[in-house]
Write a protein that holds these residues in place. Structure first.
Motif, PDB file in Angstrom:
ATOM      1  N   ARG A 183      -9.690  11.990   0.437  1.00 25.58           N
ATOM      2  CA  ARG A 183      -8.578  11.279   0.385  1.00 25.58           C
ATOM      3  C   ARG A 183      -8.274  12.226   2.200  1.00 25.58           C
ATOM      4  N   LEU A 195      -8.594   5.443   0.292  1.00 27.35           N
ATOM      5  CA  LEU A 195      -8.090   4.499   1.271  1.00 27.35           C
ATOM      6  C   LEU A 195      -6.347   4.996   1.580  1.00 27.35           C
ATOM      7  N   MET A 196      -5.972   5.834   0.674  1.00 23.77           N
ATOM      8  CA  MET A 196      -4.748   6.288   0.904  1.00 23.77           C
ATOM      9  C   MET A 196      -5.071   7.317   2.342  1.00 23.77           C
ATOM     10  N   ARG A 205       0.860  -0.956  -0.225  1.00 19.70           N
ATOM     11  CA  ARG A 205       0.408  -0.229   0.225  1.00 19.70           C
ATOM     12  C   ARG A 205       1.049   1.408  -0.360  1.00 19.70           C
ATOM     13  N   ARG A 265      -5.585   6.761   4.192  1.00 22.78           N
ATOM     14  CA  ARG A 265      -5.646   5.990   6.162  1.00 22.78           C
ATOM     15  C   ARG A 265      -3.893   5.442   5.810  1.00 22.78           C
ATOM     16  N   VAL A 266      -3.552   5.194   4.943  1.00 17.76           N
ATOM     17  CA  VAL A 266      -2.436   4.188   4.619  1.00 17.76           C
ATOM     18  C   VAL A 266      -1.051   4.983   5.902  1.00 17.76           C
ATOM     19  N   PHE A 319       1.154   3.824  -3.161  1.00 14.37           N
ATOM     20  CA  PHE A 319       0.451   5.236  -3.078  1.00 14.37           C
ATOM     21  C   PHE A 319       2.066   6.438  -2.951  1.00 14.37           C
ATOM     22  N   VAL A 321      -7.675   5.506  -4.205  1.00 16.12           N
ATOM     23  CA  VAL A 321      -7.368   6.535  -3.692  1.00 16.12           C
ATOM     24  C   VAL A 321      -7.726   7.173  -2.858  1.00 16.12           C
TER      25      VAL A 321
END
Lengths: 276, 263
Positions: B163, B110-111, A154, B113-114, A158, B108
């Motif tokens: 986001r 969810l990024m 992930r 939350r990375v 990103f 996108v």
């Protein structure tokens, strides 16, 4: 179909198939990022830069995957460092580092002419000559690459998709880019024995590129790349057994043919949609 | 010495979120902004205006921690910039993002939350809920499974905004979120951001749309190589300030645009 299964009775063919499937899995997964980020030239360069490591490993009689890994990862990291610190463009840094490394390989290679028969396999791939030891080292390396990729997936997506946004979110782009370079280096080292230095880049690029023609999301891209890679490897080995040709070349030819078929199919489908 | 005659007084009871003193910053040794002093308190809704190259993005990058200033001190959320990344969200200019990637809108969002998840963790149900609710707030629920290649400019901006919302940040820094967005969507975006500020989030937005600034923002920083003026939106009606901000390329008469905007 007894004819098609005939090659399987030989242990060297079994090892070859296992090795080729390992290479397919590793290269297709890492290749997703190579294709998304436009790193094909970097991949080709790292493959050439692995060459001196393989030659030295051959000379001192250690496993060539280990020698190749060290040279590939070292040159991948050197390229990253030169590009970041010299102010030169990345493709320039790649050109300098890889040709220098490849030249070391050539000089060594040409000074030990008596072994050229074995070493030719490194340039063009000799999957049917994979030993049990080599297979073991390749399997361990492949596992390391796949697990590492799974852990940082992930973050890597990103950082690739939006490097500025990822850095703002606290992800170190240098760290993840360096990890990716290291994984590309390892994937190449595993693959050199199978497809050879000259064609390794095809294993990184062609399966993921084929899937990219159709994929709407990452899952489809990864699954598609894995399918194309495994299919090409297995079919390529079979073909090389029957036509007695270099395994690397036949595997890559199958992959290239699949790419051409998918591209043609997509073009026809789109023109039908446009005409309708 | 910048003219700070009309500084609007921030709510002094609120804690300071951003503090810059004597900041000089730029790229490759070239100075883009100089002598920047800035205090922003919690819950403020601040617009950055100025011509291209005036230093709006540079100032935002210094605050985010993407750019280290040559001189001066910076404190963000009580610590050095870049050290509280999880508590702030930054929306870069849309053209720095690879929209050709095979990703779906949900991927996108969810990024956002990375950084909370850490390596080796897939999105949790909490992450998915946060993504869904963030998409709802930018009125893009229906786009969730859409491939991002197929999105319009306005939809892309909304997805990037979703986001930033998904990470539930205390401080939002948005670089030209209104670019390529139709007026109705821009209106919605600015209302949404103003609403976040009134709920205790601190929001800084760079924009070229002076009419929208006048309609929505209680505080405006006019920039041209630094902060030229800092005050309420009425500074945009001041000829002297506009001249110092935009030099020769002064954009239309903002009063008229603002009047139409309210009509």
């Amino acid at each position: 179909m007894p004819d098609l299964l005939e090659p399987l009775q030989y242990a060297f063919v079994q090892r070859a198939l296992l090795a080729a499937v390992l290479v397919a899995l590793v290269c297709a997964s890492v290749g997703v990022f190579v294709v998304l980020r436009g790193l094909a030239f970097l991949g080709d360069a790292i493959a050439h830069a692995a060459f001196p490591g393989v030659v030295i490993a051959f000379l001192v009689k250690i496993n060539i995957v280990i020698g190749g890994s060290i040279a590939a990862v070292a040159s991948a990291l050197a390229i990253g460092a030169v590009a970041r610190r010299s102010g030169l463009k990345e493709d320039t840094a790649i050109g300098v580092v890889f040709s220098g490394m490849f030249a070391i390989g050539i000089v060594l290679f040409s000074s030990i002419r008596t072994y050229t028969g074995d070493l030719l396999g490194i340039l063009f791939g000799d999957v049917l000559g994979v030993s049990a030891d080599q297979l073991m080292v390749a399997a361990i390396t492949a596992a390391v690459v796949l697990v590492a990729l799974w852990i940082i997936w992930r973050q890597l997506v990103f950082v690739s998709f939006d490097p500025i946004g990822a850095a703002a979110a606290g992800l170190s782009t240098v760290r993840y880019d360096t990890l990716l370079l290291g994984l590309i280096g390892l994937a190449i080292a595993v693959s050199v024995q199978i497809v050879g230095v000259v064609l390794v880049v095809a294993m990184l690029v062609t399966p993921a590129a084929t899937a990219r023609l159709l994929a709407q999301d990452l899952r489809a891209l990864v699954v598609g790349a894995l399918l194309v890679a495994v299919l090409s490897s297995v079919a390529g080995i079979w073909l090389s057994y029957y036509i007695n040709a270099a395994s690397g070349g036949t595997i890559v030819l199958v992959a290239t043919t699949l790419f051409g078929l998918v591209w043609t199919g997509r073009t026809i489908a789109r023109s039908r949609v446009a005409a309708a | 010495m910048p003219d700070l005659a009309r500084v609007s007084s921030p709510p002094v009871s609120e804690p300071v979120v951003i503090e810059l003193r004597g900041v000089r910053a730029g790229y490759d040794g070239r100075t883009v902004i100089d002598n920047v002093d800035l205090t922003v308190r919690r819950g403020e809704f601040v617009a950055l205006v100025g011509a291209n190259g005036a230093g709006k993005s540079t100032l935002l990058k210094v605050i985010v921690g993407l750019l280290r200033p040559y001189e001066g001190s910076v404190s963000v959320l009580g610590s050095a910039p870049g050290t509280s990344a999880r508590r702030l969200a930054y929306l870069p200019q849309a053209e720095t993002v690879h929209w050709d990637y095979p990703l779906r809108v949900e991927d996108v969002v969810l990024m956002g939350r990375v950084a909370h998840a850490g390596p080796g963790r897939g999105p949790s149900s909490v992450d998915r809920d946060a993504a869904r609710s963030a998409l709802g707030r930018v009125q893009a629920d229906d786009l969730m499974q859409r491939p991002i290649q197929a999105l319009s400019g306005g939809q892309r901006q909304r997805i990037l905004l979703a986001r930033t919302l998904a990470s539930d940040p205390e401080l939002l820094l948005l670089d030209e979120p209104a670019t390529g967005v139709d007026p109705a969507t821009e209106e919605q975006l600015m209302s949404l951001l103003g609403d976040l500020a009134s709920h205790g989030r601190t929001v800084l937005v760079s924009t070229h749309d002076l009419a929208s600034v006048m309609a929505h923002f209680p505080r405006v920083l006019a920039m041209n190589g630094g902060i030229v003026a800092d005050g309420d939106a009425s500074i945009l009606r001041d000829d002297a300030i506009l001249r110092r901000t935009y030099g020769g390329h002064r954009p239309g008469a903002p009063q008229h645009i603002a009047d139409e905007h309210h009509a």
